[in-house]
Design a protein around this motif. Structure first.
Motif: not given
Lengths: 414, 85, 423
Positions: A102, A104, A235, A81, A146, A185
């Motif tokens: 964020v 993921t 990422l 990241a 993150i 992200v």
């Protein structure tokens, strides 16, 4: 038509290269990161090869306060990241906190950390279990850590869809940007190479037990015999095209379309749903099959799954209708991290005009695939398709293109 | 008789279970520096408390580790329970 | 595709204290609690020995011996709840384009129970670092990756659309349904079977919550151990369960004459970017999630009739949340009943958000606000109307439900009667 969402930063950790530049240098040259497992002694296990990320020293990148509370996959993710943000030229402290999120994908969570704490619990007693166990092994940990490290308070999330989830996470990130968040992200990093993870992976029945790295993972080959697990992933920094343009950011390309489906029961007699996922992604991108310049295949390495993928690609693109490649033959399968790494490979390939090769493979002729084998192939690449499938029936497909300004035609309505 | 916990012991345990904040000198006299300023949150203290309970064979109240705000306050409470009545 | 509205047309709840949606609602309406001493394993070595358990026999709920064997308890809950929800909705999935029928299941800790059990076996009771694959069960891979829950549900209902697990800790149950609603709203799906499931009452989960003193050590009185907003509370009570819904695009649901429980009018999630387990006392990030959810619903704060709180029963949470309601709703926070059903069914981590959505839509159906049980000694710092002890008859057209989770996730969802006036 919704506003374009673009990728402005990449953070790559891969078995054949730590960092975007090292990964691409190895990948374009066909250099593999697969070898015998070093993180534990694999002698007693039927499968002994893996794509390990080597040369990663967490202490060199992260504050020591974070190390005792994080699994390896989280350490890799925090660093990836950082690299992605740096690559995008974004300093999170300069942006409004609620404008950054964020999202993921996860696969097995912090499984190595979990093994350590299960060993404490059953080997020593419950009072030996770490306070950090309450989050270090759970699936949301990478998104959470993150967001904390970078002060990101916008929409966050975690999706798990086996090895297809990496694309679903990026699609969800795109969705949130379209709803107004400036930057997200997204992607995934996985690391499950510990004895407990290895045994769990083994029960999938899909690990290659070949000893020679060049023979172990050969998707679309007569000798396909399963896959080699790997660790790592990518990422990505996603932004609205407008936000990226306003700040003069370098743009890798656009996340143009996504489709996700789930296979019918194998005994149903119905067609597997991979083709539908690809067609949905193309329609979402407003792209005709003939405009796709390269496909990054899922490349399961199981004969019956390779055939399903080949049939889907031929149905959509025609026999030998599009160049197909599987750079994951150099890294092994990174589970949720695999497809985000393929997205990175697709952007880098488009940037250089070079299709990275599929190594160690001599494709079965009747799959009718134009597989790019042995050597990289120069080509003008504007549009790429990334395919990802997960154990149990998950299918996901994503269309990316190099030039977001090409997105001028209206999306084909479903 | 149980041995007493010193500042050095406590800092060593914290360093092992929770790392050390890069901006802080844990070898300095930090007896009255707040845990917050030392870079330790409640999780770090709970993790340290669990280690202390095991190594010193002592039972701490749920709130012992999180109520004390400085090493001195914490050592006072822990050492009081280590001293045989 | 803008303007597509999303409604709930089917629900099934598996919660402690009685199986099925009807038993669940009766428990809440009566203000009874389902917390008790742990029976699923021997809790003697643990600091906290109380939980809200389900008396669940898979075969009694239509699971075959094979299904019961290969699925973790949480996957079993999810499958049983999904079948129930589809039956309740009366929908015939086969009438739809199956690639536009999807599944999302929330889960915070996945197959933690199965993993705990199987680890003991392959490690020979924690002795082997190089655990022995010869003793691994064939379905261990499905425990490794919790997306197997969503796969099982998709197979059982016949869905072939977007399928996955949403795992955002203790907000998973709201986020899973919110994610599904977004897929329908944007036009990627027409029907979503969405909900969440967790079965975390296992030694490893108890041990890690013991380590952070998050769960209550109140063993002497397990029935009243979960005390959200009460001055004597000292931690949450772990629970288990599942709730699954059928979500449909509004117009199509109306055309087929479906019973509509509620519209998912607004949803948002934000992060505190502060701490993996800690909460800032000001609750600003949860307040922001609430503000965005209301904005998406195009509703004013004073249209909220009831707040279904996260109310876990930790001091930190209860104060954080109270502050968040005041920030987001202003004076209306003081006029709105707020309650926590965790006082009755415990905190089932990733499942509870969906179970609380179920409580919210049932409150609208019955025009009854469920109570906060065990609230006898109010915390002076929690000064809203928490509906102590007894359910309250009250016209309820719109409900705000919120969640807060490890990782810093703060989520909010607004549920409303679909026939309310649209601004």
């Amino acid at each position: 038509m919704s506003a374009a969402v673009v990728v402005t930063g990449l953070g790559v950790v891969a078995p054949n290269g730590l960092g975007t530049r090292a990964y691409w240098a190895a990948t374009r040259a066909g250099r593999s990161g697969i070898g015998r497992i070093t993180r534990f002694d694999p002698d007693q296990y039927p499968a002994r090869l893996a794509g390990e990320v080597s040369g990663f020293v967490a202490e060199a990148h992260l504050p020591s306060r974070l190390l005792p509370q994080t699994d390896r996959m989280t350490q890799l993710a925090l660093v990836a990241a950082d690299w992605a943000l740096e690559d995008a030229g974004i300093r999170p402290q300069d942006l409004p906190a609620f404008d950054m999120g964020v999202i993921t994908a996860s696969f097995s969570g912090g499984f190595e950390f979990g093994q350590g704490e299960l060993a404490n619990l059953w080997g020593k007693g419950s009072e030996y279990v770490s306070a950090y166990q309450s989050f270090a092994w759970f699936y949301a940990v990478n998104s959470g850590q993150i967001s904390i490290r970078n002060g990101m308070k916008g929409p966050s999330g975690v999706v798990v869809a086996d090895q297809a989830g990496g694309l679903d996470a990026v699609a969800q990130a795109r969705r949130q940007i379209r709803k107004g968040t400036a930057m997200i992200v997204s992607g995934a990093i996985d690391a499950t190479i510990c004895p407990w993870g290895w045994v769990a992976l083994h029960t999938s029945g899909r690990l290659s037990t070949r000893e020679e790295p060049s023979l172990a993972y050969r998707p679309f080959d007569e000798g396909a015999c399963g896959h080699v697990p790997g660790e790592g992933g990518t990422l990505l920094i996603l932004e609205s095209a407008r936000a990226a343009a306003d700040r003069g950011a370098r743009v890798y390309g656009e996340i143009a379309g996504h489709g996700a489906t789930f296979d019918p029961r194998p005994d149903s007699g119905r067609e597997p749903a991979l083709r539908a996922a690809i067609e949905l992604a193309l329609a979402d991108a407003g792209v005709d099959a003939s405009e796709v310049d390269v496909v990054f295949a899922d490349a399961a390495g199981e004969p019956h799954l390779d055939r399903v993928e080949a049939q889907a690609l031929v149905a959509v693109f025609g026999p030998f209708g599009v160049p197909v490649t599987a750079p994951k033959t150099m890294t092994g399968r990174l589970y949720s991290g695999a497809a985000p790494l393929d997205l990175a490979a697709a952007f880098l390939a488009m940037e250089e005009g070079l299709i990275p090769p599929t190594i160690n493979v001599d494709p079965v002729a009747d799959y009718e695939l134009d597989l790019v084998v042995a050597a990289p192939r120069p080509a003008e690449l504007r549009t790429a398709l990334v395919v990802a499938r997960g154990h149990g029936g998950f299918n996901s497909a994503m269309v990316v293109r190099s030039d977001p300004n090409a997105a001028t035609r209206p999306a084909v309505n479903q | 008789m149980a041995e007493q916990l010193t500042l050095t012991d406590l800092m060593q345990i914290l360093r092992e279970v929770a790392g050390a904040d890069e901006g802080v000198d844990l070898n300095a006299d930090v007896l009255d520096t707040s845990f917050q300023d030392l870079g330790y949150d409640s999780l770090a203290l709970l993790e340290a408390g669990s280690r202390i309970e095991r190594e010193y064979a002592v039972r701490l109240d749920d709130s012992t580790m999180t109520d004390a705000t400085t090493p001195r306050a914490l050592l006072d409470v822990i050492n009081a329970s280590l001293t045989p009545a | 595709m803008t303007g597509r509205r999303v409604v709930i047309t089917g629900v099934e709840v598996l919660a402690p204290g009685g199986m099925g949606t009807k038993a669940f609602w009766e428990l809440l309406a009566d203000g009874r609690t389902a917390t008790r001493g742990i029976t699923l394993f021997d809790p003697t070595p643990f600091r906290s020995r109380v939980a809200a358990e389900i008396d669940f026999v898979p075969e009694e709920h239509g699971l075959s011996p094979q299904e019961a064997r290969r699925m973790d308890r949480a996957a079993q809950f999810a499958v049983v709840a999904a079948r129930g929800a589809v039956a309740d909705s009366g929908i015939d999935i086969e009438e739809f384009n199956l690639c536009r029928v999807g599944v999302t299941i929330g889960s915070a800790v996945g197959a933690t129970m199965g993993l705990d059990e199987e680890y003991r076996v392959v490690s020979d009771g924690g002795r082997l670092h190089l655990v022995d694959h010869a003793y691994a069960v064939p379905h261990l891979y499905n425990h490794l990756v919790p997306s197997s829950f969503a796969a099982e549900v998709a197979l059982t209902v016949g869905a072939q659309g977007p399928t996955g697990v949403v795992s955002t800790g203790c907000t998973s149950g709201i986020d899973s349904v919110g994610y599904a609603a977004e897929l329908i709203r944007e036009g990627s799906a027409d029907v979503m079977v969405a909900g969440s499931s967790d079965a975390p009452i296992s030694p490893i989960t108890m041990a890690c919550f013991d380590a952070i003193k998050a769960t209550t050590p109140r063993h002497d009185d397990p029935q009243s151990a979960s005390r959200p907003f009460d001055g004597t509370r000292n931690g949450f009570v772990l629970g288990e369960g599942a709730a699954v819904f059928v979500l449909e695009e509004h117009d199509r649901a109306v055309r087929r004459g479906a019973h509509i429980y509620a519209e998912i009018a607004g949803y948002a999630t934000r992060s505190n970017a502060y701490h993996m387990t800690g909460l800032r006392p000001d609750g600003l990030e949860m307040a922001e999630a609430i503000r965005v959810a209301l904005h998406e619903a195009r509703m004013n704060v004073d249209e909220i009739d009831y707040i279904n709180a996260h109310g876990s029963g930790t001091k930190q949470n209860d104060r954080h949340e109270t502050a968040a309601f005041k920030h987001s709703l202003g004076d209306h926070a003081y006029r709105t009943p707020v309650s926590s059903i965790k006082s009755m069914v415990g905190h089932s981590l990733g499942a509870i958000g969906s179970i609380e959505i179920a409580a919210s839509i049932l409150a609208m159906k019955h025009d009854v606000v469920p109570p906060t049980a065990n609230l006898r000694t109010p915390d002076p710092e929690c000064d809203l109307d928490y509906v102590p002890l007894h359910a309250r008859d009250q016209a309820t057209d719109a409900v705000l439900t919120v969640g807060s989770g490890f990782g810093g996730f703060q989520s909010a969802m607004v549920l409303a009667r679909p026939d309310r006036r649209i601004a």
